[in-house]
Motif scaffolding. Structure first.
Motif, PDB file in Angstrom:
ATOM      1  N   PRO A   1      -1.815  -2.619  -1.528  1.00  0.00           N
ATOM      2  CA  PRO A   1      -2.272  -1.808  -0.390  1.00  0.00           C
ATOM      3  C   PRO A   1      -1.166  -1.117   0.398  1.00  0.00           C
ATOM      4  O   PRO A   1      -1.359   0.000   0.880  1.00  0.00           O
ATOM      5  N   SER A   2      -0.005  -1.750   0.557  1.00  0.00           N
ATOM      6  CA  SER A   2       1.015  -1.136   1.406  1.00  0.00           C
ATOM      7  C   SER A   2       1.585   0.138   0.805  1.00  0.00           C
ATOM      8  O   SER A   2       2.023   1.033   1.529  1.00  0.00           O
ATOM      9  N   ASP A   3       1.570   0.239  -0.519  1.00  0.00           N
ATOM     10  CA  ASP A   3       2.045   1.458  -1.183  1.00  0.00           C
ATOM     11  C   ASP A   3       0.950   2.508  -1.319  1.00  0.00           C
ATOM     12  O   ASP A   3       1.224   3.633  -1.762  1.00  0.00           O
ATOM     13  N   ASN A   4      -0.274   2.134  -0.961  1.00  0.00           N
ATOM     14  CA  ASN A   4      -1.412   3.046  -1.120  1.00  0.00           C
ATOM     15  C   ASN A   4      -2.308   3.000   0.117  1.00  0.00           C
ATOM     16  O   ASN A   4      -3.536   2.995   0.008  1.00  0.00           O
ATOM     17  N   ALA A   5      -1.683   2.987   1.285  1.00  0.00           N
ATOM     18  CA  ALA A   5      -2.439   2.856   2.528  1.00  0.00           C
ATOM     19  C   ALA A   5      -3.419   4.001   2.728  1.00  0.00           C
ATOM     20  O   ALA A   5      -4.490   3.825   3.314  1.00  0.00           O
TER      21      ALA A   5
ATOM     22  N   VAL B   1     -10.156   2.522  -3.667  1.00  0.00           N
ATOM     23  CA  VAL B   1     -10.254   1.083  -3.749  1.00  0.00           C
ATOM     24  C   VAL B   1      -9.845   0.380  -2.495  1.00  0.00           C
ATOM     25  O   VAL B   1      -9.875   0.932  -1.422  1.00  0.00           O
ATOM     26  N   LEU B   2      -9.473  -0.845  -2.700  1.00  0.00           N
ATOM     27  CA  LEU B   2      -9.349  -1.684  -1.563  1.00  0.00           C
ATOM     28  C   LEU B   2      -8.761  -3.016  -1.881  1.00  0.00           C
ATOM     29  O   LEU B   2      -8.408  -3.286  -2.977  1.00  0.00           O
ATOM     30  N   VAL B   3      -8.685  -3.820  -0.812  1.00  0.00           N
ATOM     31  CA  VAL B   3      -8.315  -5.195  -0.899  1.00  0.00           C
ATOM     32  C   VAL B   3      -7.958  -5.812   0.432  1.00  0.00           C
ATOM     33  O   VAL B   3      -7.734  -5.148   1.417  1.00  0.00           O
ATOM     34  N   PHE B   4      -7.826  -7.140   0.368  1.00  0.00           N
ATOM     35  CA  PHE B   4      -6.896  -7.782   1.238  1.00  0.00           C
ATOM     36  C   PHE B   4      -7.375  -8.646   2.378  1.00  0.00           C
ATOM     37  O   PHE B   4      -8.518  -8.760   2.648  1.00  0.00           O
ATOM     38  N   SER B   5      -6.430  -9.236   3.060  1.00  0.00           N
ATOM     39  CA  SER B   5      -6.674 -10.155   4.136  1.00  0.00           C
ATOM     40  C   SER B   5      -5.459 -10.285   5.040  1.00  0.00           C
ATOM     41  O   SER B   5      -4.397  -9.883   4.663  1.00  0.00           O
ATOM     42  N   PHE B   6      -5.649 -10.855   6.240  1.00  0.00           N
ATOM     43  CA  PHE B   6      -4.593 -10.778   7.251  1.00  0.00           C
ATOM     44  C   PHE B   6      -4.071 -12.134   7.679  1.00  0.00           C
ATOM     45  O   PHE B   6      -4.739 -13.103   7.641  1.00  0.00           O
ATOM     46  N   LEU B   7      -2.831 -12.209   8.052  1.00  0.00           N
ATOM     47  CA  LEU B   7      -2.184 -13.478   8.394  1.00  0.00           C
ATOM     48  C   LEU B   7      -1.833 -13.529   9.868  1.00  0.00           C
ATOM     49  O   LEU B   7      -2.658 -13.521  10.739  1.00  0.00           O
ATOM     50  N   THR B   8      -0.535 -13.528  10.132  1.00  0.00           N
ATOM     51  CA  THR B   8      -0.065 -13.676  11.491  1.00  0.00           C
ATOM     52  C   THR B   8       0.277 -12.325  12.076  1.00  0.00           C
ATOM     53  O   THR B   8       0.897 -11.521  11.431  1.00  0.00           O
TER      54      THR B   8
END
Length: 327
Positions: free
Chosen positions: A196-200, A16-23
């Motif tokens: 995501p951080s626990d399943n990189a 799977v997947l996800v996500f988006s980025f900030l700073t």
């Protein structure tokens, strides 16, 4: 009226997947200048294809727009999946057709609802986030800083927004509210990956299916940027935002999937759905522990298909998104 066509598992790669980025070190320090509409192609009296130049990526993005029946309406953004709206599995669907406007009944469901529905296309294997090592993938910047002002001006909106994502972009949609506070009144994840951080490693395997490296997205797996973009680690920042998350607990194929006769049990889709269901549960548990209210739905059946995504989207509108937007 566009009717649902086919039932294809959105993710045919790894997990799977996800996500988006900030700073981040490579993030834009100042708001990007120069985004503009390069053209509008009417499909019918309510549906436009709007092409927008993104200065952050130096390219044009095509966006499906279903116009509200009256001016002064809010906007509901719907992100594409890992394939960016294209049929990368080779099922014979035209480019841009494996997306919300091609696979679900957007026009029928929203016909009498005073809301603009906007769905961008493209961004295969991008998570629709900003990548620290790939200037061509700055999709969070596009969705939170470049596109909304243009849609507001062109369609005379009221400035209220919501965003939803499916599968790879379910967590991304939720993350947008973390990264751009106040921009979205509601966010929704349809069988999305919210941890995501626990399943990189899982995220990395999925990106590898498209020839991309997860390190180029947020740096080494599980690092600070992964945590910064992990909805399950940032639930406190969602206070004041209406949140809907859903997945099928069983992953079993059911009527909601609208599978064609003889399709079978959709084992791959079921496998993916069970993974995202566990991820969604962790997010919901963390939100509950933090005292952040979310609408958390566990579907009895569904195997990661467009039928399931459409059903979840419609439910999110009725329960969470529509009320948050005042529609």
């Amino acid at each position: 009226m566009i009717r649902p066509r086919g039932v294809v598992t959105t993710l045919t790669f790894a997990v799977v997947l996800v996500f988006s980025f900030l700073t981040a070190p490579a993030a834009h320090a100042e708001p990007p200048q120069g985004a503009y509409i390069t053209g509008i192609e009417p499909v019918n009296d309510r549906w436009d294809k709007v092409s927008v130049f993104s200065p952050s990526m130096n390219k044009v993005i095509v966006n499906d727009v279903f116009k509200a029946p009256r001016s002064g309406a809010p906007t509901f953004y719907l992100l594409p999946g890992i394939d960016g709206g294209d049929d990368i599995a080779g099922g014979g669907i035209a480019p841009g057709g494996k997306a919300w406007f091609g696979m679900t009944d957007i026009q029928g469901f929203f016909a009498n609802k005073n809301v603009n529905v906007v769905s961008p296309l493209g961004g295969q294997f991008s998570w629709w986030t900003d990548w620290i090592a790939d200037p061509s993938k700055q999709y969070q910047t596009y969705m939170t800083r470049e596109l909304p002002p243009l849609i507001n001006a062109e369609y005379n909106t009221n400035g209220e927004n919501a965003v939803g994502g499916l599968s790879s972009t379910g967590g991304t949609a939720v993350d947008y509210a973390v990264q751009a506070p106040g921009l979205f009144q509601a966010v929704a994840s349809y069988s999305g990956f919210l941890t995501p951080s626990d399943n990189a490693q899982q995220v990395g395997l999925t990106l590898l299916g498209g020839g991309a490296s997860a390190d180029a997205m947020w740096g080494p797996g599980g690092g600070p940027l992964w945590v910064a973009h992990d909805p399950s680690k940032n639930v406190a920042k969602l206070k004041g935002t209406a949140v809907y998350v859903a997945a099928s607990g069983s992953g079993n194929a059911g009527a909601v999937d609208r599978l064609p006769p003889g399709f079978g049990d959709n084992f791959t889709g079921g496998f993916i759905e069970r993974i995202v269901a566990d991820s969604t549960r962790v997010f919901a548990d963390n939100a509950a522990a933090a005292g952040v209210p979310v609408t958390y739905i566990v579907r009895p059946d569904g195997s990661h298909t467009w039928g399931l995504f459409e059903s979840e989207m419609q439910e999110s509108w009725n329960l969470t998104v529509g009320p948050a937007l005042g529609v």
